[in-house]
Design a protein around this motif. Structure first.
Motif, PDB file in Angstrom:
ATOM      1  N   VAL A  92      24.269  62.768 -49.796  1.00 14.27           N
ATOM      2  CA  VAL A  92      24.080  63.242 -48.425  1.00 14.27           C
ATOM      3  C   VAL A  92      25.152  62.607 -47.551  1.00 14.27           C
ATOM      4  CG1 VAL A  92      21.590  63.617 -48.659  1.00 14.27           C
ATOM      5  CG2 VAL A  92      22.408  61.441 -47.770  1.00 14.27           C
ATOM      6  N   ASP A  93      25.451  63.261 -46.459  1.00 12.59           N
ATOM      7  CA  ASP A  93      26.466  62.777 -45.531  1.00 12.59           C
ATOM      8  C   ASP A  93      25.913  61.595 -44.735  1.00 12.59           C
ATOM      9  OD1 ASP A  93      28.816  62.612 -44.042  1.00 12.59           O
ATOM     10  OD2 ASP A  93      28.857  64.750 -43.610  1.00 12.59           O
ATOM     11  N   SER A  94      26.729  61.068 -43.852  1.00  2.45           N
ATOM     12  CA  SER A  94      26.303  59.962 -42.998  1.00  2.45           C
ATOM     13  C   SER A  94      25.171  60.422 -42.080  1.00  2.45           C
ATOM     14  CB  SER A  94      27.475  59.483 -42.140  1.00  2.45           C
ATOM     15  OG  SER A  94      27.807  60.480 -41.184  1.00  2.45           O
ATOM     16  N   TYR A  95      24.386  59.474 -41.633  1.00  2.00           N
ATOM     17  CA  TYR A  95      23.292  59.794 -40.719  1.00  2.00           C
ATOM     18  C   TYR A  95      23.836  60.450 -39.451  1.00  2.00           C
ATOM     19  CZ  TYR A  95      19.571  59.310 -37.340  1.00  2.00           C
ATOM     20  OH  TYR A  95      18.636  59.571 -36.374  1.00  2.00           O
ATOM     21  N   GLU A  96      24.959  59.980 -38.957  1.00  2.00           N
ATOM     22  CA  GLU A  96      25.537  60.530 -37.732  1.00  2.00           C
ATOM     23  C   GLU A  96      25.841  62.023 -37.886  1.00  2.00           C
ATOM     24  OE1 GLU A  96      26.605  57.619 -39.179  1.00  2.00           O
ATOM     25  OE2 GLU A  96      25.559  56.349 -37.737  1.00  2.00           O
ATOM     26  N   ASN A  97      26.423  62.408 -39.015  1.00  2.00           N
ATOM     27  CA  ASN A  97      26.732  63.823 -39.235  1.00  2.00           C
ATOM     28  C   ASN A  97      25.473  64.650 -39.468  1.00  2.00           C
ATOM     29  OD1 ASN A  97      29.453  63.441 -38.870  1.00  2.00           O
ATOM     30  ND2 ASN A  97      29.919  63.332 -41.048  1.00  2.00           N
ATOM     31  N   ILE A  98      24.535  64.101 -40.194  1.00  2.00           N
ATOM     32  CA  ILE A  98      23.275  64.823 -40.415  1.00  2.00           C
ATOM     33  C   ILE A  98      22.533  64.975 -39.099  1.00  2.00           C
ATOM     34  CG2 ILE A  98      20.977  64.591 -41.448  1.00  2.00           C
ATOM     35  CD1 ILE A  98      22.384  63.689 -44.000  1.00  2.00           C
ATOM     36  N   GLU A  99      22.538  63.948 -38.280  1.00  2.00           N
ATOM     37  CA  GLU A  99      21.871  64.003 -36.973  1.00  2.00           C
ATOM     38  C   GLU A  99      22.533  65.051 -36.075  1.00  2.00           C
ATOM     39  OE1 GLU A  99      19.145  62.533 -33.899  1.00  2.00           O
ATOM     40  OE2 GLU A  99      19.165  62.872 -36.047  1.00  2.00           O
ATOM     41  N   LEU A 100      23.842  65.168 -36.142  1.00  6.07           N
ATOM     42  CA  LEU A 100      24.550  66.177 -35.354  1.00  6.07           C
ATOM     43  C   LEU A 100      24.083  67.582 -35.731  1.00  6.07           C
ATOM     44  CD1 LEU A 100      26.796  66.980 -33.346  1.00  6.07           C
ATOM     45  CD2 LEU A 100      28.383  66.929 -35.278  1.00  6.07           C
ATOM     46  N   ALA A 101      23.847  67.806 -37.008  1.00  9.13           N
ATOM     47  CA  ALA A 101      23.384  69.122 -37.462  1.00  9.13           C
ATOM     48  C   ALA A 101      21.884  69.308 -37.254  1.00  9.13           C
ATOM     49  CB  ALA A 101      23.720  69.305 -38.938  1.00  9.13           C
ATOM     50  N   HIS A 102      21.116  68.242 -37.322  1.00  8.75           N
ATOM     51  CA  HIS A 102      19.649  68.348 -37.265  1.00  8.75           C
ATOM     52  C   HIS A 102      19.102  68.363 -35.839  1.00  8.75           C
ATOM     53  CE1 HIS A 102      15.561  68.060 -38.646  1.00  8.75           C
ATOM     54  NE2 HIS A 102      15.388  66.920 -38.028  1.00  8.75           N
ATOM     55  N   ASP A 103      19.718  67.615 -34.945  1.00  5.24           N
ATOM     56  CA  ASP A 103      19.253  67.561 -33.552  1.00  5.24           C
ATOM     57  C   ASP A 103      19.856  68.757 -32.812  1.00  5.24           C
ATOM     58  OD1 ASP A 103      19.063  67.077 -30.748  1.00  5.24           O
ATOM     59  OD2 ASP A 103      18.980  64.921 -31.087  1.00  5.24           O
ATOM     60  N   LYS A 104      19.010  69.737 -32.499  1.00  5.72           N
ATOM     61  CA  LYS A 104      19.492  70.995 -31.912  1.00  5.72           C
ATOM     62  C   LYS A 104      20.248  70.771 -30.602  1.00  5.72           C
ATOM     63  CE  LYS A 104      15.723  73.631 -33.999  1.00  5.72           C
ATOM     64  NZ  LYS A 104      15.128  72.510 -34.711  1.00  5.72           N
ATOM     65  N   GLU A 105      19.824  69.813 -29.797  1.00  6.58           N
ATOM     66  CA  GLU A 105      20.536  69.546 -28.544  1.00  6.58           C
ATOM     67  C   GLU A 105      21.972  69.117 -28.838  1.00  6.58           C
ATOM     68  OE1 GLU A 105      20.129  67.060 -24.358  1.00  6.58           O
ATOM     69  OE2 GLU A 105      18.715  66.645 -25.965  1.00  6.58           O
ATOM     70  N   LYS A 106      22.149  68.210 -29.797  1.00  2.70           N
ATOM     71  CA  LYS A 106      23.495  67.755 -30.158  1.00  2.70           C
ATOM     72  C   LYS A 106      24.309  68.882 -30.797  1.00  2.70           C
ATOM     73  CE  LYS A 106      22.210  62.941 -30.721  1.00  2.70           C
ATOM     74  NZ  LYS A 106      22.058  61.815 -31.650  1.00  2.70           N
ATOM     75  N   THR A 107      23.657  69.696 -31.619  1.00  8.19           N
ATOM     76  CA  THR A 107      24.349  70.822 -32.259  1.00  8.19           C
ATOM     77  C   THR A 107      24.873  71.797 -31.221  1.00  8.19           C
ATOM     78  OG1 THR A 107      22.887  70.634 -34.190  1.00  8.19           O
ATOM     79  CG2 THR A 107      24.123  72.688 -33.946  1.00  8.19           C
ATOM     80  N   PHE A 108      24.025  72.144 -30.234  1.00  6.67           N
ATOM     81  CA  PHE A 108      24.445  73.096 -29.207  1.00  6.67           C
ATOM     82  C   PHE A 108      25.529  72.510 -28.320  1.00  6.67           C
ATOM     83  CE2 PHE A 108      20.064  74.905 -29.951  1.00  6.67           C
ATOM     84  CZ  PHE A 108      20.526  75.995 -30.670  1.00  6.67           C
ATOM     85  N   GLU A 109      25.464  71.207 -28.026  1.00  3.49           N
ATOM     86  CA  GLU A 109      26.519  70.563 -27.236  1.00  3.49           C
ATOM     87  C   GLU A 109      27.851  70.622 -27.985  1.00  3.49           C
ATOM     88  OE1 GLU A 109      25.006  66.630 -26.527  1.00  3.49           O
ATOM     89  OE2 GLU A 109      23.681  67.294 -24.897  1.00  3.49           O
ATOM     90  N   ALA A 110      27.820  70.340 -29.287  1.00  6.05           N
ATOM     91  CA  ALA A 110      29.048  70.383 -30.086  1.00  6.05           C
ATOM     92  C   ALA A 110      29.597  71.810 -30.153  1.00  6.05           C
ATOM     93  CB  ALA A 110      28.788  69.848 -31.491  1.00  6.05           C
ATOM     94  N   ALA A 111      28.708  72.781 -30.317  1.00  7.12           N
ATOM     95  CA  ALA A 111      29.142  74.181 -30.372  1.00  7.12           C
ATOM     96  C   ALA A 111      29.824  74.582 -29.065  1.00  7.12           C
ATOM     97  CB  ALA A 111      27.944  75.090 -30.655  1.00  7.12           C
ATOM     98  N   GLU A 112      29.229  74.189 -27.944  1.00  8.12           N
ATOM     99  CA  GLU A 112      29.828  74.501 -26.630  1.00  8.12           C
ATOM    100  C   GLU A 112      31.215  73.885 -26.500  1.00  8.12           C
ATOM    101  OE1 GLU A 112      27.116  75.413 -22.801  1.00  8.12           O
ATOM    102  OE2 GLU A 112      26.937  73.382 -23.594  1.00  8.12           O
ATOM    103  N   GLU A 113      31.346  72.615 -26.910  1.00 11.24           N
ATOM    104  CA  GLU A 113      32.636  71.937 -26.831  1.00 11.24           C
ATOM    105  C   GLU A 113      33.696  72.635 -27.683  1.00 11.24           C
ATOM    106  OE1 GLU A 113      32.229  67.776 -27.777  1.00 11.24           O
ATOM    107  OE2 GLU A 113      30.667  67.496 -26.252  1.00 11.24           O
ATOM    108  N   LEU A 114      33.273  73.241 -28.799  1.00 13.35           N
ATOM    109  CA  LEU A 114      34.199  73.927 -29.699  1.00 13.35           C
ATOM    110  C   LEU A 114      34.427  75.386 -29.319  1.00 13.35           C
ATOM    111  CD1 LEU A 114      32.868  72.465 -33.063  1.00 13.35           C
ATOM    112  CD2 LEU A 114      35.057  71.934 -31.959  1.00 13.35           C
ATOM    113  N   GLY A 115      33.745  75.844 -28.267  1.00 15.89           N
ATOM    114  CA  GLY A 115      33.915  77.213 -27.824  1.00 15.89           C
ATOM    115  C   GLY A 115      33.111  78.235 -28.615  1.00 15.89           C
TER     116      GLY A 115
END
Length: 187
Positions: free
Chosen positions: A65-88
């Motif tokens: 499995v990947d690092s907790y930080e990367n898994i958390e980025l994919a698992h926490d919907k708020e963080k996922t949507f923030e990252a998606a917005e930043e990437l356009g």
């Protein structure tokens, strides 16, 4: 159940991570030690997220499995949507109230129907739809279970997007895409 397989030579039980993430990790650590396990493959978000958080405790065990930080980025919907917005990447309008006052302001600004979903869960667990401001304010529950794999506290509110649902599953190795699968949900 896998322990009915003729290839299974041993089996153990553990506490469900949904019941207690800490006890789940302690149970796995005991099993690893007792059975000299050298590789462990956690399954599902509820099992994978706590293992990723505590990977260092599984000293001589390989865990793919990947690092907790990367898994958390994919698992926490708020963080996922923030990252998606930043990437356009286009996403539905998403609101993340942090208190009751923000919820009331958001309730005036959003369109209905709307989708309410926990920040951290899998398989649409805890998600529901609301058709109006009064229904949102009545049904919205800011008190919830909180943990590394589940967070029902102050769920997200999202614009409802009508259409077909497609899922994507991917397998990466050392950052390189190895396999990908898309599927259309029929039910």
């Amino acid at each position: 159940q896998t322990f009915f397989s003729k290839h299974c030579t041993n089996w153990s039980t553990y506490t469900s991570p949904r019941e207690s993430e800490d006890q789940y990790v302690r149970d796995l650590l005991s099993m690893v030690k007792e059975h000299s396990i050298d590789i462990m493959i956690p399954v599902g978000a509820a099992g994978t997220v706590p293992v990723a958080l505590h990977q260092e405790r599984f000293e001589d065990v390989r865990i793919p499995v990947d690092s907790y930080e990367n898994i958390e980025l994919a698992h926490d919907k708020e963080k996922t949507f923030e990252a998606a917005e930043e990437l356009g990447v286009p996403i539905p309008a998403t609101y993340c109230p942090k208190n009751e006052d923000e919820l009331r302001r958001i309730a005036d600004d959003i369109g209905y129907p709307a989708v309410v979903k926990p920040r951290k869960t899998a398989a649409s667990r805890g998600m529901y739809y609301v058709d109006s401001k009064p229904e949102l304010l009545k049904k919205y529950d800011s008190e919830g279970q909180d943990g590394v794999s589940v967070d029902f506290t102050y769920p997200l509110i999202q614009e409802y997007v009508q259409g077909e649902i497609h899922d994507v599953c991917v397998l990466f190795q050392n950052g390189e895409l190895k396999k990908a699968l898309t599927q259309k949900r029929l039910r």
